[in-house]
Design a protein around this motif. Structure first.
Motif, PDB file in Angstrom:
ATOM      1  N   ASN A  68       0.804  -1.211   0.000  1.00  0.00           N
ATOM      2  CA  ASN A  68       0.000   0.000   0.000  1.00  0.00           C
ATOM      3  C   ASN A  68       0.846   1.276   0.000  1.00  0.00           C
ATOM      4  O   ASN A  68       0.551   2.230  -0.731  1.00  0.00           O
ATOM      5  N   ASP A  69       1.918   1.305   0.814  1.00  0.00           N
ATOM      6  CA  ASP A  69       2.722   2.526   0.929  1.00  0.00           C
ATOM      7  C   ASP A  69       3.410   2.910  -0.381  1.00  0.00           C
ATOM      8  O   ASP A  69       3.317   4.075  -0.802  1.00  0.00           O
ATOM      9  N   PRO A  70       4.123   1.983  -1.045  1.00  0.00           N
ATOM     10  CA  PRO A  70       4.726   2.357  -2.333  1.00  0.00           C
ATOM     11  C   PRO A  70       3.695   2.765  -3.379  1.00  0.00           C
ATOM     12  O   PRO A  70       3.960   3.652  -4.210  1.00  0.00           O
ATOM     13  N   MET A  71       2.510   2.130  -3.353  1.00  0.00           N
ATOM     14  CA  MET A  71       1.456   2.528  -4.285  1.00  0.00           C
ATOM     15  C   MET A  71       1.053   3.972  -4.056  1.00  0.00           C
ATOM     16  O   MET A  71       0.895   4.760  -5.000  1.00  0.00           O
ATOM     17  N   MET A  72       0.898   4.350  -2.789  1.00  0.00           N
ATOM     18  CA  MET A  72       0.532   5.733  -2.472  1.00  0.00           C
ATOM     19  C   MET A  72       1.642   6.686  -2.869  1.00  0.00           C
ATOM     20  O   MET A  72       1.384   7.795  -3.354  1.00  0.00           O
ATOM     21  N   ARG A  74       3.754   6.302  -5.358  1.00  0.00           N
ATOM     22  CA  ARG A  74       3.722   6.465  -6.817  1.00  0.00           C
ATOM     23  C   ARG A  74       2.571   7.359  -7.248  1.00  0.00           C
ATOM     24  O   ARG A  74       2.706   8.168  -8.166  1.00  0.00           O
ATOM     25  N   ILE A  75       1.431   7.221  -6.576  1.00  0.00           N
ATOM     26  CA  ILE A  75       0.283   8.084  -6.891  1.00  0.00           C
ATOM     27  C   ILE A  75       0.653   9.547  -6.671  1.00  0.00           C
ATOM     28  O   ILE A  75       0.356  10.420  -7.497  1.00  0.00           O
ATOM     29  N   CYS A  76       1.312   9.828  -5.543  1.00  0.00           N
ATOM     30  CA  CYS A  76       1.732  11.206  -5.247  1.00  0.00           C
ATOM     31  C   CYS A  76       2.686  11.731  -6.312  1.00  0.00           C
ATOM     32  O   CYS A  76       2.574  12.892  -6.745  1.00  0.00           O
ATOM     33  N   ASP A  77       3.636  10.899  -6.727  1.00  0.00           N
ATOM     34  CA  ASP A  77       4.632  11.343  -7.695  1.00  0.00           C
ATOM     35  C   ASP A  77       4.033  11.555  -9.085  1.00  0.00           C
ATOM     36  O   ASP A  77       4.458  12.449  -9.823  1.00  0.00           O
ATOM     37  N   LYS A  78       3.067  10.725  -9.454  1.00  0.00           N
ATOM     38  CA  LYS A  78       2.529  10.766 -10.813  1.00  0.00           C
ATOM     39  C   LYS A  78       1.453  11.830 -11.000  1.00  0.00           C
ATOM     40  O   LYS A  78       1.269  12.338 -12.116  1.00  0.00           O
ATOM     41  N   MET A  79       0.728  12.166  -9.955  1.00  0.00           N
ATOM     42  CA  MET A  79      -0.351  13.144 -10.093  1.00  0.00           C
ATOM     43  C   MET A  79       0.210  14.552 -10.269  1.00  0.00           C
ATOM     44  O   MET A  79       1.116  14.966  -9.545  1.00  0.00           O
ATOM     45  N   LYS A  80      -0.321  15.288 -11.228  1.00  0.00           N
ATOM     46  CA  LYS A  80       0.138  16.643 -11.488  1.00  0.00           C
ATOM     47  C   LYS A  80      -0.474  17.612 -10.465  1.00  0.00           C
ATOM     48  O   LYS A  80      -1.574  17.380  -9.969  1.00  0.00           O
ATOM     49  N   PRO A  81       0.228  18.691 -10.166  1.00  0.00           N
ATOM     50  CA  PRO A  81      -0.333  19.682  -9.233  1.00  0.00           C
ATOM     51  C   PRO A  81      -1.607  20.301  -9.809  1.00  0.00           C
ATOM     52  O   PRO A  81      -1.758  20.429 -11.024  1.00  0.00           O
ATOM     53  N   GLY A 133      -5.165   2.264   8.804  1.00  0.00           N
ATOM     54  CA  GLY A 133      -3.796   2.330   8.284  1.00  0.00           C
ATOM     55  C   GLY A 133      -3.750   2.897   6.877  1.00  0.00           C
ATOM     56  O   GLY A 133      -2.859   3.698   6.548  1.00  0.00           O
ATOM     57  N   MET A 134      -4.714   2.536   6.037  1.00  0.00           N
ATOM     58  CA  MET A 134      -4.750   3.047   4.669  1.00  0.00           C
ATOM     59  C   MET A 134      -5.092   4.533   4.653  1.00  0.00           C
ATOM     60  O   MET A 134      -4.518   5.305   3.872  1.00  0.00           O
ATOM     61  N   ALA A 135      -6.039   4.943   5.520  1.00  0.00           N
ATOM     62  CA  ALA A 135      -6.409   6.354   5.588  1.00  0.00           C
ATOM     63  C   ALA A 135      -5.237   7.200   6.071  1.00  0.00           C
ATOM     64  O   ALA A 135      -5.000   8.313   5.578  1.00  0.00           O
ATOM     65  N   MET A 136      -4.475   6.669   7.035  1.00  0.00           N
ATOM     66  CA  MET A 136      -3.315   7.405   7.535  1.00  0.00           C
ATOM     67  C   MET A 136      -2.223   7.484   6.473  1.00  0.00           C
ATOM     68  O   MET A 136      -1.588   8.532   6.311  1.00  0.00           O
ATOM     69  N   THR A 137      -2.016   6.404   5.721  1.00  0.00           N
ATOM     70  CA  THR A 137      -1.019   6.403   4.650  1.00  0.00           C
ATOM     71  C   THR A 137      -1.340   7.466   3.606  1.00  0.00           C
ATOM     72  O   THR A 137      -0.442   8.144   3.092  1.00  0.00           O
ATOM     73  N   GLY A 382      19.171  12.162 -10.982  1.00  0.00           N
ATOM     74  CA  GLY A 382      18.486  13.152 -11.806  1.00  0.00           C
ATOM     75  C   GLY A 382      16.982  13.039 -11.743  1.00  0.00           C
ATOM     76  O   GLY A 382      16.263  13.761 -12.444  1.00  0.00           O
ATOM     77  N   VAL A 383      16.478  12.130 -10.891  1.00  0.00           N
ATOM     78  CA  VAL A 383      15.041  11.896 -10.775  1.00  0.00           C
ATOM     79  C   VAL A 383      14.588  12.245  -9.360  1.00  0.00           C
ATOM     80  O   VAL A 383      15.230  11.855  -8.382  1.00  0.00           O
ATOM     81  N   ARG A 384      13.473  12.991  -9.267  1.00  0.00           N
ATOM     82  CA  ARG A 384      12.924  13.372  -7.964  1.00  0.00           C
ATOM     83  C   ARG A 384      11.617  12.621  -7.756  1.00  0.00           C
ATOM     84  O   ARG A 384      10.653  12.816  -8.497  1.00  0.00           O
ATOM     85  N   GLU A 385      11.575  11.744  -6.761  1.00  0.00           N
ATOM     86  CA  GLU A 385      10.377  10.958  -6.459  1.00  0.00           C
ATOM     87  C   GLU A 385      10.136  11.000  -4.948  1.00  0.00           C
ATOM     88  O   GLU A 385      10.357  10.026  -4.237  1.00  0.00           O
ATOM     89  N   ASP A 386       9.689  12.155  -4.475  1.00  0.00           N
ATOM     90  CA  ASP A 386       9.505  12.326  -3.033  1.00  0.00           C
ATOM     91  C   ASP A 386       8.530  11.323  -2.449  1.00  0.00           C
ATOM     92  O   ASP A 386       8.774  10.747  -1.386  1.00  0.00           O
ATOM     93  N   GLY A 387       7.400  11.127  -3.130  1.00  0.00           N
ATOM     94  CA  GLY A 387       6.378  10.228  -2.612  1.00  0.00           C
ATOM     95  C   GLY A 387       6.884   8.805  -2.477  1.00  0.00           C
ATOM     96  O   GLY A 387       6.694   8.159  -1.442  1.00  0.00           O
ATOM     97  N   SER A 388       7.531   8.305  -3.516  1.00  0.00           N
ATOM     98  CA  SER A 388       8.044   6.934  -3.483  1.00  0.00           C
ATOM     99  C   SER A 388       9.132   6.777  -2.431  1.00  0.00           C
ATOM    100  O   SER A 388       9.167   5.779  -1.698  1.00  0.00           O
ATOM    101  N   CYS A 389      10.042   7.754  -2.364  1.00  0.00           N
ATOM    102  CA  CYS A 389      11.125   7.690  -1.376  1.00  0.00           C
ATOM    103  C   CYS A 389      10.565   7.687   0.038  1.00  0.00           C
ATOM    104  O   CYS A 389      10.974   6.874   0.875  1.00  0.00           O
ATOM    105  N   TYR A 390       9.625   8.583   0.287  1.00  0.00           N
ATOM    106  CA  TYR A 390       9.076   8.673   1.629  1.00  0.00           C
ATOM    107  C   TYR A 390       8.254   7.441   1.973  1.00  0.00           C
ATOM    108  O   TYR A 390       8.224   7.001   3.124  1.00  0.00           O
ATOM    109  N   ALA A 391       7.584   6.857   0.977  1.00  0.00           N
ATOM    110  CA  ALA A 391       6.796   5.640   1.212  1.00  0.00           C
ATOM    111  C   ALA A 391       7.697   4.488   1.652  1.00  0.00           C
ATOM    112  O   ALA A 391       7.364   3.744   2.581  1.00  0.00           O
TER     113      ALA A 391
END
Length: 488
Positions: A68-72, A74-81, A133-137, A382-391
């Motif tokens: 669940n955490d890595p999925m979240m 990736r969702i954060c990283d892929k979604m545009k502002p 747990g999913m809601a908190m993630t 050269g790649v920034r993936e905050d969501g994936s790293c933090y997950a």
């Protein structure tokens, strides 16, 4: 050192910005501390769930977090502002579901707690625990990523880390109050008593406050740093991203250190309760002192940690703190044959506070260190993936929590501990002495391992961070040039 030109364009935080950022973890911890501090006692003493089932449920939930955490992330990283931001919008989306799951976890429907054989209670507890747990993630992963886009300045990020810990410490305070009011011991029968009405009212208030503070975090945070456009979707991108993260020494070492630290911290906190109540035969507010010391240590560190990390470096200060915590826990062993008199109890609590203070340094600084590690990954790949790293980082921390739960429940089951009200004192003096040894040695060893790993494995010392800051300056200059070229 003079502030870099490009970095200074994406910094300049004021007190209100730090307070808004702290509101995020304050809101999250109003729910998280209920889960980490009260849920096991509630499950076993109120719903009468078997401790072995609770332990298995906790472990399986952490396995699900690994998906669940890595999925979240990736969702954060892929979604545009959008107009609500890239990361802070998740406060808006997730606040109400988060509060609802907090409340549902502690609902005792008619028939719950009447018998430990009610299969419906087990199913309900599992579903609501996983949903929480999913809601908190859905909030926690974007929140951790938010620090990277609030400011580029290393010192300001360190200060954000401190303010985050202040928010989490404040969010932990209501749990101490609820625990002392709702979980009591009948002075006549010596049986455990749960005042459920007080408990559920307190839970409802904390759930409502969680919404309030998460909304304040949404309104008050500003995403200043330009976000690197999402990479084109390619086959195996998630696998490659995870490999990139765990193959970077700074992030992998910090993940391992953080997991070991949490395992030691939560084990000691869980065992201290039993040691205080059963070994020293103390009841009432003193049983909550270990939790109170965590908050007190955070309050003191709030005024000095920023200066210490600026002067000596985050890594350097943290390894001293963890070494101090390890020694303090080891010193508790000398109290084993000293009796249970007032002087011994006072020394025990003093050592407990020293341990909380030393470990509190890493507990507060680790968030800034995680952001530094994410910067390191970006500069190297050269790649920034905050969501994936933090997950990934949060998953390792949850693994530490799971290890602690296994160790606590497994050892208690091995002692023949019974969770039914009125039978919680069935420890022999030999078992209590063994618990005292484990409660001292295991945290001392785990904190000692953290100290060694910080010295020999974690690479981002003060000198390395200065070099990283210079590389970030060049990276941002190139990013600005690329953006300007694209605009033309």
């Amino acid at each position: 050192m003079e502030k870099n030109v490009n970095i200074s364009r994406y910094s300049g935080l004021r007190t209100r910005d730090y307070m808004a950022y702290a509101c995020g973890d304050l809101g999250i911890c109003l729910g998280f501390t209920l889960q980490s501090s009260l849920i096991q006692t509630y499950y076993t003493d109120c719903l009468l769930l078997h401790p072995l089932f609770v332990m298995i449920m906790f472990v399986l939930a952490r396995i699900w977090d690994g998906i669940n955490d890595p999925m979240m992330g990736r969702i954060c990283d892929k979604m545009k502002p959008n107009k609500f931001g890239k990361y802070r919008r998740w406060f808006l989306y997730g606040a109400i579901p988060f509060a609802i799951t907090i409340f549902l976890m502690f609902i005792k429907w008619p028939g719950f707690g009447v018998t430990s054989a009610n299969i419906g209670v087990y199913i309900y507890a599992t579903i609501t625990y996983v949903l929480f747990g999913m809601a908190m993630t859905a909030i926690q992963i974007p929140y951790g990523s938010l620090a990277s886009v609030v400011t580029m300045d290393q010192k300001e990020r360190s200060k954000l880390s401190i303010w985050r810990s202040i928010g989490s410490s404040i969010g932990s305070l209501p749990v101490i109050l609820i625990s002392s009011l709702a979980f009591k011991t009948d002075p006549t029968t010596k049986k455990g008593v749960v005042d459920y009405t007080t408990l559920i009212i307190g839970i409802a208030i904390m759930a409502a406050l969680a919404i309030v503070f998460l909304m304040l975090a949404y309104k008050g945070n500003k995403e200043r740093v330009p976000i690197q456009p999402p990479q084109p979707r390619v086959k195996g991108a998630m696998r490659k991203g995870i490999k990139r993260i765990v193959s970077t020494r700074s992030m992998l070492s910090l993940c391992i250190i953080s997991a070991i630290f949490l395992a030691g911290s939560m084990f000691s906190t869980g065992y201290y309760t039993y040691i205080i109540r059963k070994y020293f035969n103390i009841s009432g507010f003193p049983t909550m002192l270990p939790s109170f010391f965590v908050v007190l240590a955070a309050f003191i560190l709030m005024f000095i940690l920023q200066r210490l990390t600026t002067k000596f470096g985050k890594k350097e200060v943290c390894l001293v703190g963890m070494g101090l915590a390890s020694v303090a826990n080891l010193c508790m062993l000398f109290l084993l044959n000293a009796g249970t008199g007032t002087e011994v109890v006072v020394i025990f609590f003093i050592l407990n506070f020293i341990s909380c203070f030393g470990s509190g340094v890493l507990n507060m600084a680790v968030w800034g260190m995680a952001t530094d590690a994410i910067d390191d990954i970006q500069i190297r790949s050269g790649v920034r993936e905050d969501g994936s790293c933090y997950a990934i980082f949060m998953f390792f921390r949850k693994c530490g929590q799971a290890l602690s739960a296994i160790a606590i429940n497994g050892s208690l089951l091995g002692f023949g501990y019974k969770y039914e009200p009125g039978e919680a004192a069935d420890f022999t003096i030999e078992q209590l002495r063994t618990m005292f040894v484990l409660g001292s040695v295991i945290p001392a060893v785990l904190y000692g391992i953290c100290t060694i790993l910080l010295i020999f494995w974690f690479p981002l010392d003060k000198k390395a961070l200065v070099e990283l800051e210079s590389k970030k300056e060049v990276f941002m200059a190139n990013l600005d040039k690329a953006s300007a070229k694209k605009a033309k």
